[in-house]
Design an enzyme around this catalytic site. Structure first.
Site, short mmCIF file in Angstrom:
data_model
loop_
_atom_site.label_atom_id
_atom_site.label_comp_id
_atom_site.label_asym_id
_atom_site.label_seq_id
_atom_site.Cartn_x
_atom_site.Cartn_y
_atom_site.Cartn_z
N LYS A 98 13.65 -26.69 50.22
CA LYS A 98 12.75 -26.77 49.06
C LYS A 98 13.37 -26.29 47.75
O LYS A 98 13.00 -26.74 46.68
CB LYS A 98 11.47 -25.98 49.34
CG LYS A 98 10.58 -26.66 50.36
CD LYS A 98 9.21 -26.03 50.40
CE LYS A 98 8.25 -26.89 51.21
NZ LYS A 98 8.47 -26.74 52.67
N GLU A 120 1.29 -25.60 43.98
CA GLU A 120 0.38 -25.39 45.10
C GLU A 120 1.23 -25.09 46.31
O GLU A 120 2.39 -25.48 46.38
CB GLU A 120 -0.45 -26.64 45.35
CG GLU A 120 0.25 -27.71 46.18
CD GLU A 120 1.52 -28.27 45.56
OE1 GLU A 120 1.60 -28.31 44.32
OE2 GLU A 120 2.44 -28.66 46.32
N SER A 387 15.86 -28.49 58.41
CA SER A 387 15.32 -28.29 57.06
C SER A 387 15.14 -26.81 56.68
O SER A 387 15.19 -26.47 55.51
CB SER A 387 13.99 -29.03 56.91
OG SER A 387 13.08 -28.64 57.93
C1 PLP Z 1 7.91 -27.52 53.65
C2 PLP Z 1 8.81 -27.73 54.77
C3 PLP Z 1 8.89 -28.98 55.44
C4 PLP Z 1 7.99 -30.14 55.13
O1 PLP Z 1 8.14 -30.69 53.86
P1 PLP Z 1 8.87 -32.08 53.61
O2 PLP Z 1 8.50 -32.41 52.22
O3 PLP Z 1 8.34 -33.05 54.61
O4 PLP Z 1 10.31 -31.85 53.80
C5 PLP Z 1 9.83 -29.12 56.44
N1 PLP Z 1 10.65 -28.10 56.80
C6 PLP Z 1 10.58 -26.90 56.20
C7 PLP Z 1 11.50 -25.83 56.66
C8 PLP Z 1 9.68 -26.68 55.16
O5 PLP Z 1 9.63 -25.47 54.58
#
Ligand code: PLP
Length: 406
Positions: A98, A120, A387
């Site tokens: 993010k 948000e 992610s």
């Molecule tokens: C917020 C988040 C997501 C989901 O958001 P996307 O916009 O689909 O990437 C996925 N993995 C993590 C670690 C997150 O913090």
């Protein structure tokens, strides 16, 4: 704005920011000027070498890019099929992808002379990344969060406040993410001259889905170059979890022209297949408008947005980025789901095989890799986009998973 509609509405803005039939700009008149200003400023910034070089500097020296591509040798051996690589977005500052988007939008807001940032947040992860970047740039930060989510994510609320952000609780509706988005939109309408809305995924009205994707494209650009250096060829597939869809589109984008590379998005299968029990928009959803964009939405026959469930808060949303809707319909990307139990199991497996605790969101992508790797050849290559890291999920994990000896 919060209700989905079953058919595609026709407005003057229908052509802006389309992915096939999806996307667009479905907002009140009062926000049109702000979205057009943002679109213009973003186009100018992209063409300005000073903007791109400062973005590169911060991604490298503040966020920690490039992130490694790691060969998960023990997981590969354990599954006995395709060779598995992990794209380590979990190693970034604040613990997830993010931050890529927040740094980009923070620079853009500064360029536009907007010193007040609103956002948000559901689980609090985007709120923390936003509060972090506002501290970095010395900007005022207001984060809207459902009161139910504030209760569930107490530690992230504290973290945001420690970083200097004001967290405003939202009591309306189900007091969760979609209600917080409505409240942030209301704030933006009122304070649009001084305020930038830092949206956290590839959602919302044009230009957000395109702009947020662009800030995350670095993930796939790096991964493509890294796998070519390490293996001398492209992967069989790249797998990512899909909440709003930002980490997935960021990982996929560089590979879209490579027809031989499978793009696999993993949605939250939650605890069951009936409406309300999951967040698998491509399994239970249908096209509609939610919060500014036309995409797949989980809704009932009357167009009422349904509740969703996932053990991972970051995947728990009723709609999905419009570019994914187009990639789904064209067949270029495949979308599957992993349920809560599979994600929890994948978390334990990755922890014990590689010493890496994935975020519960990312564990959905790991679960899909665990499912398909044994069906593939040893010559096949899989990249999992990891992610985020799992530190934030220890409370949930300790409740959901009873460990031996504990
Ligand atoms: C917020 C988040 C997501 C989901 O958001 P996307 O916009 O689909 O990437 C996925 N993995 C993590 C670690 C997150 O913090």
């Amino acid at each position: 704005m919060s209700n989905a509609t079953a058919t595609e509405p026709h407005t003057a803005q229908a052509a802006a920011g389309r992915f096939g039939a999806y996307g667009g700009r479905y907002v009140p008149e009062t926000l049109m000027a702000a979205l057009e200003e943002l679109e213009r400023a973003y186009a100018e910034a992209q063409a300005d070498p000073a903007f791109t070089s400062e973005l590169d500097y911060l991604l490298r020296n503040y966020a920690g890019r490039p992130t490694p591509l790691f060969h998960a040798a023990r997981l590969t051996e354990h599954l006995g099929g395709a060779k598995i690589y992990l794209k380590r977005e979990d190693l970034l500052h604040t613990g997830a992808h993010k931050i890529n988007n927040c740094i980009g939008q923070g620079l853009l807001a500064r360029r536009m002379g907007k010193r007040r940032i609103i956002a948000e947040t559901g689980a609090g992860q985007h709120g923390v990344a936003t509060a972090t970047v506002c501290a970095l740039f010395g900007m005022e930060c207001v984060v809207y969060m459902g009161e139910e989510d504030m209760r569930r994510q107490e530690l992230n609320v504290y973290r945001m406040r420690l970083l200097g952000a004001e967290v405003r609780g939202v009591r309306s509706g189900s007091a969760t993410l979609k209600d917080a988005i409505n409240e942030a939109m209301r704030d933006w309408v009122t304070n649009v001259r001084t305020t930038h809305y830092m949206l956290g995924s590839v959602l919302g009205a044009h230009p957000y889905p395109t702009m947020v994707r662009d800030f995350h494209r670095v993930i796939g650009n790096e991964a493509r170059q890294q796998i070519l250096e390490m293996e001398g060829r492209l992967p069989t597939a790249i797998i990512a979890c899909v909440g709003g869809g930002s980490n997935a589109i960021g990982a996929f984008f560089a590979f879209i022209p490579d027809a031989g590379v499978r793009l696999i998005g993993v949605e939250a299968g939650g605890r069951g297949t009936s409406l309300g029990e999951h967040a698998a928009r491509f399994q239970g959803g249908s096209p509609g408008v939610l919060q500014g964009t036309y995409s797949y939405v989980l809704q009932d026959d009357a167009g009422q947005v349904s509740l969703t469930h996932s053990v991972s808060a970051g995947l728990d949303y009723a709609s999905i980025g419009p570019e994914h809707a187009a990639l789904h319909d064209s067949g270029r990307a495949e979308y599957v789901s992993a349920n809560d139990a599979e994600a929890l199991n994948a978390t334990v497996t990755l922890a014990r095989m590689e010493g890496i605790l994935p975020a519960l969101e990312s564990a959905h992508a790991v679960a899909e890799a665990m499912r398909i790797a044994p069906t593939l050849q040893r010559s096949d290559l899989l990249i999992i986009n990891l992610s985020g890291r799992g530190d934030k999920d220890m409370g949930i994990l300790s409740r959901e998973l009873k460990l031996q000896g504990a």
